[in-house]
Motif scaffolding. Structure first.
Motif, PDB file in Angstrom:
ATOM      1  N   VAL A 280       0.839  -1.163   0.203  1.00  8.59           N
ATOM      2  CA  VAL A 280      -0.012   0.006   0.038  1.00  8.59           C
ATOM      3  C   VAL A 280       0.954   1.431   0.184  1.00  8.59           C
ATOM      4  CG1 VAL A 280      -1.867   1.107   1.222  1.00  8.59           C
ATOM      5  CG2 VAL A 280      -1.953  -1.139   1.168  1.00  8.59           C
ATOM      6  N   GLY A 281       2.236   1.032   0.717  1.00  5.28           N
ATOM      7  CA  GLY A 281       2.877   2.278   0.566  1.00  5.28           C
ATOM      8  C   GLY A 281       3.310   2.641  -0.757  1.00  5.28           C
ATOM      9  N   MET A 282       3.823   1.684  -1.396  1.00  6.01           N
ATOM     10  CA  MET A 282       4.012   1.769  -2.868  1.00  6.01           C
ATOM     11  C   MET A 282       2.962   2.351  -3.499  1.00  6.01           C
ATOM     12  SD  MET A 282       7.257   0.808  -3.052  1.00  6.01           S
ATOM     13  CE  MET A 282       7.649   0.384  -4.568  1.00  6.01           C
ATOM     14  N   GLU A 283       1.795   1.756  -3.467  1.00  8.82           N
ATOM     15  CA  GLU A 283       0.621   2.377  -4.223  1.00  8.82           C
ATOM     16  C   GLU A 283       0.375   3.866  -3.666  1.00  8.82           C
ATOM     17  OE1 GLU A 283      -4.397   1.816  -3.898  1.00  8.82           O
ATOM     18  OE2 GLU A 283      -2.947   0.555  -2.610  1.00  8.82           O
ATOM     19  N   ASP A 355      21.911   4.671 -11.565  1.00  7.53           N
ATOM     20  CA  ASP A 355      21.649   5.900 -11.874  1.00  7.53           C
ATOM     21  C   ASP A 355      20.017   6.409 -11.145  1.00  7.53           C
ATOM     22  OD1 ASP A 355      23.534   6.727 -13.731  1.00  7.53           O
ATOM     23  OD2 ASP A 355      22.488   5.944 -15.326  1.00  7.53           O
ATOM     24  N   CYS A 356      19.877   5.280 -10.334  1.00  2.37           N
ATOM     25  CA  CYS A 356      18.346   5.623  -9.560  1.00  2.37           C
ATOM     26  C   CYS A 356      18.750   6.342  -8.381  1.00  2.37           C
ATOM     27  CB  CYS A 356      17.891   4.092  -9.493  1.00  2.37           C
ATOM     28  SG  CYS A 356      17.710   3.158 -10.831  1.00  2.37           S
ATOM     29  N   GLN A 357      17.618   6.885  -7.799  1.00  2.00           N
ATOM     30  CA  GLN A 357      17.474   7.395  -6.469  1.00  2.00           C
ATOM     31  C   GLN A 357      17.366   6.031  -5.656  1.00  2.00           C
ATOM     32  OE1 GLN A 357      18.434  10.341  -6.258  1.00  2.00           O
ATOM     33  NE2 GLN A 357      16.406  11.649  -6.178  1.00  2.00           N
ATOM     34  N   ILE A 358      17.697   6.331  -4.250  1.00  2.86           N
ATOM     35  CA  ILE A 358      17.786   5.288  -3.257  1.00  2.86           C
ATOM     36  C   ILE A 358      17.304   5.203  -2.182  1.00  2.86           C
ATOM     37  CG2 ILE A 358      19.378   3.628  -2.185  1.00  2.86           C
ATOM     38  CD1 ILE A 358      21.669   4.894  -4.055  1.00  2.86           C
ATOM     39  N   VAL A 359      16.191   4.513  -1.809  1.00  3.91           N
ATOM     40  CA  VAL A 359      15.538   4.563  -0.418  1.00  3.91           C
ATOM     41  C   VAL A 359      15.575   3.436   0.314  1.00  3.91           C
ATOM     42  CG1 VAL A 359      13.231   4.762   0.496  1.00  3.91           C
ATOM     43  CG2 VAL A 359      13.598   5.967  -1.466  1.00  3.91           C
ATOM     44  N   SER A 381      21.379   8.727  -0.104  1.00  2.00           N
ATOM     45  CA  SER A 381      20.077   7.851  -0.021  1.00  2.00           C
ATOM     46  C   SER A 381      18.993   8.534   1.075  1.00  2.00           C
ATOM     47  CB  SER A 381      20.422   6.440   0.327  1.00  2.00           C
ATOM     48  OG  SER A 381      21.311   6.150   1.242  1.00  2.00           O
ATOM     49  N   VAL A 382      17.991   7.974   1.191  1.00  2.00           N
ATOM     50  CA  VAL A 382      16.966   8.387   2.180  1.00  2.00           C
ATOM     51  C   VAL A 382      16.655   6.946   2.816  1.00  2.00           C
ATOM     52  CG1 VAL A 382      14.561   9.070   2.673  1.00  2.00           C
ATOM     53  CG2 VAL A 382      16.310  10.363   1.114  1.00  2.00           C
ATOM     54  N   GLU A 383      16.646   7.196   4.268  1.00  2.00           N
ATOM     55  CA  GLU A 383      16.090   6.180   4.989  1.00  2.00           C
ATOM     56  C   GLU A 383      14.679   6.148   5.423  1.00  2.00           C
ATOM     57  OE1 GLU A 383      17.256   3.409   9.312  1.00  2.00           O
ATOM     58  OE2 GLU A 383      18.493   5.375   8.528  1.00  2.00           O
ATOM     59  N   VAL A 384      13.771   5.269   5.328  1.00  2.18           N
ATOM     60  CA  VAL A 384      12.392   5.399   5.697  1.00  2.18           C
ATOM     61  C   VAL A 384      12.336   5.160   7.405  1.00  2.18           C
ATOM     62  CG1 VAL A 384      10.231   4.077   5.550  1.00  2.18           C
ATOM     63  CG2 VAL A 384      11.646   4.107   3.609  1.00  2.18           C
ATOM     64  N   GLU A 385      11.744   6.215   7.936  1.00  2.00           N
ATOM     65  CA  GLU A 385      11.680   6.539   9.369  1.00  2.00           C
ATOM     66  C   GLU A 385      10.584   5.157   9.821  1.00  2.00           C
ATOM     67  OE1 GLU A 385      10.641   9.894  11.056  1.00  2.00           O
ATOM     68  OE2 GLU A 385      11.196  10.932   9.301  1.00  2.00           O
ATOM     69  N   ARG A 386      11.169   4.657  10.941  1.00  2.00           N
ATOM     70  CA  ARG A 386      10.576   3.716  11.495  1.00  2.00           C
ATOM     71  C   ARG A 386       9.251   4.061  12.481  1.00  2.00           C
ATOM     72  NH1 ARG A 386      12.788  -1.473  10.732  1.00  2.00           N
ATOM     73  NH2 ARG A 386      14.688  -1.457   9.361  1.00  2.00           N
ATOM     74  N   GLU A 387       8.474   3.247  12.712  1.00  2.00           N
ATOM     75  CA  GLU A 387       7.489   3.378  13.893  1.00  2.00           C
ATOM     76  C   GLU A 387       7.967   2.838  15.290  1.00  2.00           C
ATOM     77  OE1 GLU A 387       4.268   4.961  13.351  1.00  2.00           O
ATOM     78  OE2 GLU A 387       5.457   5.091  11.136  1.00  2.00           O
ATOM     79  N   ARG A 396       4.946   6.653   5.825  1.00  2.00           N
ATOM     80  CA  ARG A 396       6.277   7.010   5.860  1.00  2.00           C
ATOM     81  C   ARG A 396       7.034   6.365   4.530  1.00  2.00           C
ATOM     82  NH1 ARG A 396       8.351   6.896  12.102  1.00  2.00           N
ATOM     83  NH2 ARG A 396       7.034   8.871  12.836  1.00  2.00           N
ATOM     84  N   LEU A 397       6.835   5.231   4.015  1.00  6.85           N
ATOM     85  CA  LEU A 397       7.429   4.705   2.926  1.00  6.85           C
ATOM     86  C   LEU A 397       7.133   5.657   1.651  1.00  6.85           C
ATOM     87  CD1 LEU A 397       8.742   2.663   1.251  1.00  6.85           C
ATOM     88  CD2 LEU A 397       7.036   1.300   1.213  1.00  6.85           C
ATOM     89  N   SER A 398       5.859   5.984   1.512  1.00  9.48           N
ATOM     90  CA  SER A 398       5.430   6.748   0.425  1.00  9.48           C
ATOM     91  C   SER A 398       6.228   8.094   0.547  1.00  9.48           C
ATOM     92  CB  SER A 398       3.756   7.107   0.591  1.00  9.48           C
ATOM     93  OG  SER A 398       3.214   8.063  -0.491  1.00  9.48           O
ATOM     94  N   VAL A 399       6.252   8.675   1.944  1.00  3.39           N
ATOM     95  CA  VAL A 399       6.780  10.073   1.885  1.00  3.39           C
ATOM     96  C   VAL A 399       8.250   9.816   1.534  1.00  3.39           C
ATOM     97  CG1 VAL A 399       7.661  11.774   3.670  1.00  3.39           C
ATOM     98  CG2 VAL A 399       5.285  10.751   3.588  1.00  3.39           C
ATOM     99  N   ALA A 400       9.110   8.861   1.792  1.00  2.89           N
ATOM    100  CA  ALA A 400      10.399   8.804   1.686  1.00  2.89           C
ATOM    101  C   ALA A 400      10.683   8.800   0.133  1.00  2.89           C
ATOM    102  CB  ALA A 400      11.024   7.632   2.365  1.00  2.89           C
TER     103      ALA A 400
END
Length: 453
Positions: A280-283, A355-359, A381-387, A396-400
């Motif tokens: 759902v985060g990817m969606e 060449d990709c952005q990194i999460v 890169s950006v790290e996804v914040e954890r709960e 948080r995945l979507s925001v990252a």
């Protein structure tokens, strides 16, 4: 011309270890050296296509004995959840007689190993030099081996550790304590690594000074052993078969740099709720995406675990796939603009050289330290914040992902600039091949000196 040597390779029974060992074997074989690769029978077919020099690299099958607690037929870490790793370590130890028999017959010059610390004893017995090959980052190895490390002091930053940025935080220290859990009969992973590094003749690491010099220096000082670096030793793109039509045709439908590709490696099996948050985060990103993960726990297929109505909602722009994919070739496709991954060491290098952005969504402790190296030290890169639960939310995945994919994002542009600089630096002419050449030359001298002893 230096005389050719014969090397044995015996890695931990996980594809994240066996594949780097085989990539290294290809580099040695390319120089005319012979390699005997000891591995479980079932792994042969899965690794055969990566053997670029079958005349110089021979697979030697090991019979894996049944172990209490392991499902019947288990031979590699990808067959089991992480919680059963200790039993698999016992199965690895029970191949000792087979390994020793093979060494006695073939009399190799060198034996490469990692978690089977007893290889050093066999090497000494039969006049071979033992080479500990670290397939994870030097940062992780350094954190694992700081003096006085114990389960109760992981939360304290050791003064000897070389970085104030590549650290564990909060609950992550609990996860890292797994190195003190049983890993086989009567030993722990910590003890195995420490004994292997203390008793080997040479330490080798799949990294380069440009990225991890201070950690490599720390390990050399700590163990008083020569540390040889191989570079990341990724396979050459022109030696890989083309991307499958299934993915090539699907990716061709989208704009350049618009697709988010997510892969979490061969060992991670998510709980169903974690898997659904990921989907759902990817969606919620609103972007086209391809997710390649194993089916969640309790499901035979990824389709079984998908959220209700998900497939209909993302039809035409999103795919969740439960099988193996050609990760390097997907990353190289022009439509892929973002790579969401667990920051296993192989994926770390592949993302850094793409060449990709990194999460990053680290799952295991070494992946957490790799993530800090990428996010805090290299700033690529950006790290996804954890709960508080230790996992992450779909929001948080979507925001990252949006933070690096939005063209107007200051953070996205900053990590993109840094990433470009690092990629250009690492791919400059002769850098990677130079590491391999120096590495092989050092091994040739080691063998030559051994023969003069």
């Amino acid at each position: 011309m230096e005389p050719k040597f014969h090397a044995f390779m015996f890695s931990w029974f996980a594809f994240g270890h066996m594949i780097p060992f085989l990539h290294l074997a290809n580099k040695l074989a390319e120089k005319g050296h012979r390699v005997t690769f000891l591995l479980p029978k079932k792994a042969h077919k899965q690794l055969e296509h990566l053997n670029q020099f079958p005349d110089n690299i021979v697979f030697h099958a090991l019979t894996i004995s049944p172990v209490d607690g392991l499902p019947v037929g288990t031979e590699t870490a990808s067959d089991i959840p992480v919680s059963l790793s200790s039993s698999l370590a016992s199965a690895m130890d029970w191949t000792r007689d087979q390994v020793e028999d093979a060494v006695r017959v073939a009399k190799p010059d060198l034996i490469f190993f990692d978690f089977a610390e007893w290889v050093t004893e066999i090497a000494k017995m039969y006049g071979a030099k033992s080479v500990y090959f670290i397939t994870f980052s030097a940062a992780s190895a350094s954190m694992s081996m700081v003096p006085g490390l114990r389960p109760d002091n992981l939360a304290t930053t050791p003064p000897e550790y070389p970085s104030s940025k590549v650290l564990l935080r909060g609950q992550e220290t609990n996860a890292f304590s797994f190195i003190f859990y049983p890993f086989g009969e009567g030993t722990t992973l910590y003890e195995r690594i420490a004994k292997g590094l203390t008793n080997c003749d040479v330490i080798s690491i799949r990294t380069c000074l440009e990225v991890e010099e201070k950690f490599c220096d720390f390990l050399e000082r700590q163990f008083q052993r020569k540390v040889l670096l191989t570079g990341p030793i990724l396979p050459e793109p022109d030696k890989i078969i083309p991307l499958e039509d299934r993915w090539n045709l699907w990716l061709n439908r989208f704009e350049p740099g618009s697709v988010v590709f997510c892969a979490l490696g061969s060992q991670i099996i998510l709980e169903k709720h974690q898997f659904q948050e990921l989907c759902v985060g990817m969606e919620l990103t609103g972007l086209p995406f391809l997710v390649a993960v194993k089916p969640p726990r309790g499901s035979l297929t990824v389709q079984e675990g998908l959220p209700e109505g998900f497939e209909e909602r993302v039809k035409g722009r999103g795919v969740v796939w439960g099988g193996w994919v050609q990760q390097p070739l997907i990353l190289a496709h022009p439509s892929v603009g973002c790579f969401v991954n667990h920051c296993g060491f192989g994926s770390m290098w592949e993302s850094l050289l793409s060449d990709c952005q990194i999460v990053l969504l680290p799952y295991l402790p070494d992946q957490i330290l790799n993530t800090r190296l990428m996010t805090e030290e290299l700033e690529v890169s950006v790290e996804v914040e954890r709960e508080e639960t230790g996992w992450f939310s779909k929001e948080r995945l979507s925001v990252a992902v949006r933070s690096v994919m939005d063209k107007d994002s200051e953070l996205g542009n900053q990590v993109r600039r840094n990433h470009v600089k690092w990629k250009e630096s690492l791919l400059r002419h002769g850098l990677m091949s130079g590491y391999v050449n120096k590495f092989v030359e050092a091994l040739e001298k080691l063998v030559q000196n051994k023969n003069l002893e």
